[in-house]
Design a protein around this motif. Structure first.
Motif, short mmCIF file in Angstrom:
data_model
loop_
_atom_site.label_atom_id
_atom_site.label_comp_id
_atom_site.label_asym_id
_atom_site.label_seq_id
_atom_site.Cartn_x
_atom_site.Cartn_y
_atom_site.Cartn_z
N ALA A 145 0.78 -1.20 -0.05
CA ALA A 145 0.14 0.09 -0.11
C ALA A 145 0.83 1.30 0.20
CB ALA A 145 -0.76 -0.05 1.24
N PHE A 146 1.93 1.13 0.86
CA PHE A 146 2.77 2.32 0.81
C PHE A 146 3.45 2.42 -0.51
CE2 PHE A 146 7.29 3.85 1.36
CZ PHE A 146 7.00 5.12 2.11
N TYR A 147 4.10 1.54 -1.28
CA TYR A 147 4.66 1.75 -2.54
C TYR A 147 3.49 2.31 -3.52
CZ TYR A 147 8.98 0.22 -0.63
OH TYR A 147 10.42 0.06 0.09
N ASP A 148 2.50 1.68 -3.60
CA ASP A 148 1.43 1.99 -4.40
C ASP A 148 1.24 3.44 -4.43
OD1 ASP A 148 1.22 -0.60 -5.47
OD2 ASP A 148 -0.55 -1.19 -4.31
N ARG A 149 1.48 3.87 -3.27
CA ARG A 149 1.09 5.41 -2.99
C ARG A 149 2.18 6.45 -3.74
NH1 ARG A 149 2.13 8.97 0.87
NH2 ARG A 149 2.66 6.99 2.42
#
Length: 433
Positions: free
Chosen positions: A142-146
């Motif tokens: 989720a962090f990297y997708d953002r």
């Protein structure tokens, strides 16, 4: 008054506590003697490596390997990559022999299932697919997708050889940890170029010798860049780690874990929100930082792609160990590489980029690599390396370093044929950009 709720992760710590912990745990002192290696591998179909290994088949492979009585620590990465982390060894040969024995056992266990280990910096065939589910990996994704879509590639489609060497003595000199800390960074571009081995991604020719490093550079500059090297290592690393953004806060064993956008660990210590941080949180935070050299009591070199062949990984371990553990080699290389690499200690600068893109085709890097391999070959007998290991390093020197062809050049020829792409030679470097 009730003690502050830290989610069961221990007592809260202050900013001073955190700085003290970082200075103590990240640079252990003492005569350098131990060496270790962490080896990551893709699990592919032995007969049809371009065919995806389904989740059930991959889980069966993991079960087969988990049942083995290995000496090394066995773990799996989010995309199902297998990782073996050797215990600290008292010598180069003890480290190589231990890891090699475990690898032979793993390969034997996978063979009846028609599976094999592939050593490349990036999976050349398959898009990133997450196999492991956990609150940590859910939060990372989720962090990297953002922040960086290439984060999924790093998590699920990359593999490396990570070499672990003692931080060294407190005092200066070729064995002092300040000197070894700088040497690790000064050699970074040379090691990256010498062992660059990821020319393809998702069936496409990337134009990079180490496309893995290109991916890492795009993931998160804060987590990939090293701290400043012109000060004391303990202070520089403490500042770097506390000022790095928090990737997630563990607030329930089963997740999901929230991503406190814009919150650094120092900011978390000062605010105490969303809950007070603990020493365990600090240790966990350090596992989310990915600089090319990570101090974990020892120095963890993280810039080297996974290597092809059953024993190709032994060459970077032998070379790096020789250049750090042999005082004569360390002093020779430090003096020689320092002028070239003084501005090349960080990913993203021109020389580091050239190392990832052009590999040993870059003439300056190739010249530095020739010096490093010559010093390593002279040092290996003093470290009681076996004839087979010295022969492997000498063969690599002759095949790759002296010809200016990184492993990626050979891999590109082989993989292009497997992928039916035809020959696509690398362009020779015309200058740094």
């Amino acid at each position: 008054m009730h003690p502050p709720d830290t989610g069961g992760y221990g007592p809260p710590i202050t900013e001073d506590d955190a700085e003290d912990l970082l200075r103590c745990i990240c640079f252990k002192t003492g005569p350098p003697k131990a060496v270790g290696v962490e080896l990551e591998w893709f699990i592919h179909d032995a007969a049809r490596p371009g065919s995806a290994v389904g989740p059930d088949r991959l889980e069966d492979a993991h079960k087969r390997v988990r049942a083995l009585p290995l000496t090394s620590l066995l773990t799996f990465e989010p995309g199902g990559q297998l990782e073996l982390s050797s215990p600290p060894a008292a010598s180069l040969m003890e480290c190589l022999d231990t890891a090699a024995a475990d690898l032979r056992a793993v390969r034997r266990a996978l063979r009846p299932a028609g599976l094999a280990l592939t050593g490349l910096g990036l999976d050349p065939w398959h898009p990133p697919r997450r196999h492991l589910r956990s609150p940590r990996y859910d939060a990372m994704e989720a962090f990297y997708d953002r922040t960086a879509p290439s984060g999924r590639i790093m998590m699920c489609s990359s593999a490396s050889v990570q070499i672990c060497l003692d931080a060294g003595l407190e005092e200066p000199g070729p064995l002092g940890h300040s000197r070894r800390w700088r040497l690790a960074h000064l050699l970074g571009a040379v090691l990256l170029a010498s062992f660059a081995n990821s020319p393809f991604s998702e069936g496409r020719f990337t134009g990079w010798r180490s496309a893995r490093e290109a991916v890492m550079a795009r993931v998160d500059p804060v987590r990939r860049l090293p701290p400043p090297l012109d000060g004391a290592p303990r202070t520089a690393w403490s500042t770097y780690a506390l000022d790095a953004p928090v990737m997630f806060v563990r607030d329930a064993p089963e997740g999901p874990w929230p991503d406190p956008e814009g919150l650094t660990f120092r900011g978390w210590l000062r605010s105490g929100a969303p809950r007070p941080p603990t020493a365990d949180d600090l240790h966990y935070h350090l596992t989310t930082l990915f600089p090319p050299v990570r101090p974990r009591g020892h120095l963890e070199l993280r810039m080297i792609d996974a290597q092809s062949g059953p024993d190709g990984w032994q060459v970077p371990v032998a070379v790096a160990t020789a250049l750090f553990e042999d005082p004569e080699a360390a002093e020779t290389v430090y003096r020689a590489v320092k002028p070239l690499a003084e501005t090349a200690a960080a990913p993203g600068n021109p020389l580091w980029t050239a190392a990832a893109r052009d590999g040993l085709a870059d003439p300056e890097i190739r010249a530095a690599a020739e010096l490093c391999f010559t010093a390593a070959l002279e040092a290996l007998p003093r470290l009681d390396a076996s004839p087979a290991v010295m022969d492997a390093v000498a063969a690599f020197h002759e095949r790759h370093v002296l010809t200016g062809r990184s492993p990626a050049d050979a891999a590109a020829d082989e993989l292009a044929a497997l992928l039916s792409l035809g020959a696509q030679p690398f362009a020779r470097p015309s200058g740094r950009t």
